[in-house]
Design an enzyme around this catalytic site. Structure first.
Site, mmCIF file in Angstrom:
data_model
loop_
_atom_site.group_PDB
_atom_site.id
_atom_site.type_symbol
_atom_site.label_atom_id
_atom_site.label_comp_id
_atom_site.label_asym_id
_atom_site.label_seq_id
_atom_site.Cartn_x
_atom_site.Cartn_y
_atom_site.Cartn_z
ATOM 1 N N HIS A 1 32.319 38.022 42.711
ATOM 2 C CA HIS A 1 33.654 38.135 42.126
ATOM 3 C C HIS A 1 34.272 36.761 41.928
ATOM 4 O O HIS A 1 34.783 36.446 40.842
ATOM 5 C CB HIS A 1 34.536 38.988 43.048
ATOM 6 C CG HIS A 1 35.965 39.107 42.606
ATOM 7 N ND1 HIS A 1 36.467 40.247 42.011
ATOM 8 C CD2 HIS A 1 37.006 38.250 42.701
ATOM 9 C CE1 HIS A 1 37.751 40.071 41.749
ATOM 10 N NE2 HIS A 1 38.107 38.860 42.156
ATOM 11 N N GLU A 2 34.231 35.931 42.972
ATOM 12 C CA GLU A 2 34.872 34.631 42.874
ATOM 13 C C GLU A 2 34.168 33.707 41.891
ATOM 14 O O GLU A 2 34.813 33.005 41.111
ATOM 15 C CB GLU A 2 34.947 33.986 44.262
ATOM 16 C CG GLU A 2 35.821 34.744 45.247
ATOM 17 C CD GLU A 2 37.221 35.010 44.743
ATOM 18 O OE1 GLU A 2 37.729 34.231 43.909
ATOM 19 O OE2 GLU A 2 37.822 36.017 45.164
ATOM 20 N N HIS B 1 35.075 34.455 38.337
ATOM 21 C CA HIS B 1 36.337 33.880 37.863
ATOM 22 C C HIS B 1 36.088 32.529 37.192
ATOM 23 O O HIS B 1 36.761 32.180 36.211
ATOM 24 C CB HIS B 1 37.311 33.694 39.029
ATOM 25 C CG HIS B 1 38.181 34.881 39.296
ATOM 26 N ND1 HIS B 1 38.966 35.467 38.327
ATOM 27 C CD2 HIS B 1 38.414 35.575 40.445
ATOM 28 C CE1 HIS B 1 39.648 36.479 38.862
ATOM 29 N NE2 HIS B 1 39.318 36.573 40.133
ATOM 30 N N TYR C 1 46.537 34.758 32.669
ATOM 31 C CA TYR C 1 46.721 35.581 33.868
ATOM 32 C C TYR C 1 48.111 36.207 33.871
ATOM 33 O O TYR C 1 48.986 35.859 34.652
ATOM 34 C CB TYR C 1 46.505 34.734 35.115
ATOM 35 C CG TYR C 1 46.111 35.550 36.323
ATOM 36 C CD1 TYR C 1 44.863 36.161 36.391
ATOM 37 C CD2 TYR C 1 46.982 35.704 37.392
ATOM 38 C CE1 TYR C 1 44.497 36.909 37.496
ATOM 39 C CE2 TYR C 1 46.623 36.440 38.503
ATOM 40 C CZ TYR C 1 45.380 37.037 38.548
ATOM 41 O OH TYR C 1 45.022 37.778 39.639
ATOM 42 N N GLU D 1 40.888 39.888 36.164
ATOM 43 C CA GLU D 1 40.515 40.451 37.468
ATOM 44 C C GLU D 1 39.362 41.445 37.332
ATOM 45 O O GLU D 1 38.426 41.451 38.131
ATOM 46 C CB GLU D 1 41.724 41.148 38.098
ATOM 47 C CG GLU D 1 42.688 40.211 38.773
ATOM 48 C CD GLU D 1 42.050 39.484 39.950
ATOM 49 O OE1 GLU D 1 41.403 40.138 40.796
ATOM 50 O OE2 GLU D 1 42.177 38.258 40.015
ATOM 51 N N ASP E 1 53.676 40.744 40.243
ATOM 52 C CA ASP E 1 52.212 40.584 40.260
ATOM 53 C C ASP E 1 51.689 40.142 38.890
ATOM 54 O O ASP E 1 50.686 40.650 38.397
ATOM 55 C CB ASP E 1 51.561 41.901 40.698
ATOM 56 C CG ASP E 1 50.060 41.802 40.871
ATOM 57 O OD1 ASP E 1 49.564 40.694 41.162
ATOM 58 O OD2 ASP E 1 49.372 42.831 40.709
ATOM 59 N N HIS F 1 46.701 43.182 39.401
ATOM 60 C CA HIS F 1 45.790 43.741 40.402
ATOM 61 C C HIS F 1 45.795 45.260 40.403
ATOM 62 O O HIS F 1 44.792 45.889 40.738
ATOM 63 C CB HIS F 1 46.151 43.220 41.797
ATOM 64 C CG HIS F 1 45.888 41.759 41.951
ATOM 65 N ND1 HIS F 1 46.867 40.808 41.761
ATOM 66 C CD2 HIS F 1 44.751 41.082 42.241
ATOM 67 C CE1 HIS F 1 46.343 39.608 41.950
ATOM 68 N NE2 HIS F 1 45.066 39.746 42.235
#
Length: 426
Positions: free
Chosen positions: A152-153, A156, A167, A176, A249, A254
């Site tokens: 996941h990281e 990014h 974002y 995300e 957010d 998210h």
């Protein structure tokens, strides 16, 4: 770009869970996140010279830390080091199968640090490297343990060097979601699972025994991953019918990422076979097709259908099942005006997306009133320019009378930071 795996709303729940040790770990994590984002707002150019390097922060905060393992080295006697090495190696292999040479497509060296701080409840990509905490030992296990967290990281970083999706709102939710998509492909590839047999859980194993949760997210059933007294209930939605319209957010990135997540899970099953060689390739092709930075769900859906070839109808149907059929942009939320004597602050964002809010009535006998009154006299909310959102960073919304401002944590002035801490009682 700084991207953290655990949403802010989960950390806030831990602060308020009633366990002093857990609350202390969560508070330290939040403070460190703020410090990191402030210090590393501008990412350096990617390093060159190999596949990856793992460093050990030795429970400190200096990055990258002590070099403990490089590509080609044998395993060491440290589970976190070996897990990070495996996750990075296999993520790079996944993208190499897509035709990509590291996250920048130019062979950049991947830097990673483990054992960051003590009781650190997060993992993140800071624009130049990966960082993993060991968890608090109460709710969260070490963040290198689930291989899809590593994937996941690092994904990014791929998004940063391709579409660089803004974002905010739907483009932020896509940002995300794409990390979850490629993380899921990585996990299923590792387990030799096809799309039909996969559990579609993201971050499985991140919670320690005693937590009522299967994982951090469920791509096939958003909103069902956890329901626990300490961290709350999974807030994700899986359909445009439930789209959360909010200014918090970064526009609900998210929560609403569950919608494209579910579309991918449906599409992967419809395309059939392995997600990484089927729908995953389609999603990667769409990501690298020249998308606008502000692409919404409908735009991305069209890009996936265009890249799907013979599976175009199946992919289009997957998006239709989650309510994305064209023109998927939701109207922005209209904030409720604050009473003239009330000062309110809300903090949202973070990888877990938890919200924390506080108010101070300037006409009350609240002991915070004198300092809050002085601060709002010195702060002109109307003069503040909203800055663009960044993955997993906290966003603050300030309101007083008819004035309102929304500011990311990296843009907080000393007065705004002090006001936030007083009103939020941090």
């Amino acid at each position: 770009m700084t991207c953290h795996f655990i949403p802010g709303y989960l950390l806030e729940r831990l602060v308020e869970a009633g366990d002093d040790t857990l609350a202390a770990c969560a508070r330290r994590t939040v403070l460190l996140d703020e410090r990191i984002r402030s210090q590393r707002a501008t990412a350096p150019s990617p390093a060159k010279g190999g596949a990856w390097q793992i460093h050990d922060a030795q429970n400190g905060t200096a990055l990258p830390g002590k070099l403990v393992r490089s590509a080609g080295d044998p395993e060491v006697g440290d589970a976190a080091v070996n897990e990070a090495a495996t996750g990075i190696t296999e993520t790079l292999a996944l993208f190499r199968d897509f035709g990509r040479d590291s996250f920048d497509d130019r062979g950049a060296l991947v830097l990673a640090t483990v054992h960051y701080e003590q009781g650190y409840d997060n993992a993140f990509w800071d624009g130049s490297q990966l960082v993993f905490g060991d968890g608090d030992g109460i709710v969260f296990d070490r963040f290198t343990k689930p291989i899809d967290v590593v994937g996941h990281e690092l994904s990014h970083a791929v998004t940063q060097f391709t579409a660089d999706l803004t974002y905010q709102g739907q483009s932020g939710a896509l940002n995300e979601s794409l990390s979850d998509v490629f993380g899921a492909c990585l996990k299923q590839r590792r387990l030799h699972q096809n799309a039909e047999a996969a559990d579609w859980l993201v971050g499985e194993g991140i919670f320690l025994p005693g937590v009522n949760g299967r994982a951090l997210r469920s791509m096939s059933e958003p909103g069902t991953a956890y329901d626990d007294a300490r961290i709350g209930k999974d807030p994700q939605v899986g359909s445009m019918a439930d789209f959360v319209v909010t200014t918090d957010d970064d526009g609900g990135v998210h929560v609403n990422s569950g919608i494209p997540n579910r579309a991918f899970a449906i599409a992967a099953r419809a395309v059939g076979g392995e997600s990484w060689s089927g729908a995953g390739r389609i999603w990667y092709a769409a990501l690298t097709s020249g998308l606008d930075k502000d692409s919404d769900f409908a735009t991305f859906a069209a890009a996936t259908a265009a890249a799907a070839g013979e599976h175009s109808a199946a992919v289009g149907d997957a998006w239709a099942q989650v309510g994305v059929t064209g023109g998927g942009t939701a109207a922005p939320a209209t904030p409720s005006p604050a009473a003239g004597t009330v000062v309110s602050v809300a903090r949202t964002g973070g990888i877990a997306g938890l919200t924390k809010e506080g108010v101070v009535d300037l006409e009350s006998d609240d002991p915070r009133v004198p300092e809050v009154r002085d601060l709002v006299r010195r702060i002109d909310l109307r003069s503040l320019t909203p800055d663009s959102g960044r993955p997993d960073r906290f966003v603050y919304r300030f309101r007083h009378a008819s004035d309102e401002a929304q500011v990311s944590e990296t843009a907080l002035t000393p007065e705004l930071r002090r006001l936030a801490r007083i009103v939020l009682e941090e």
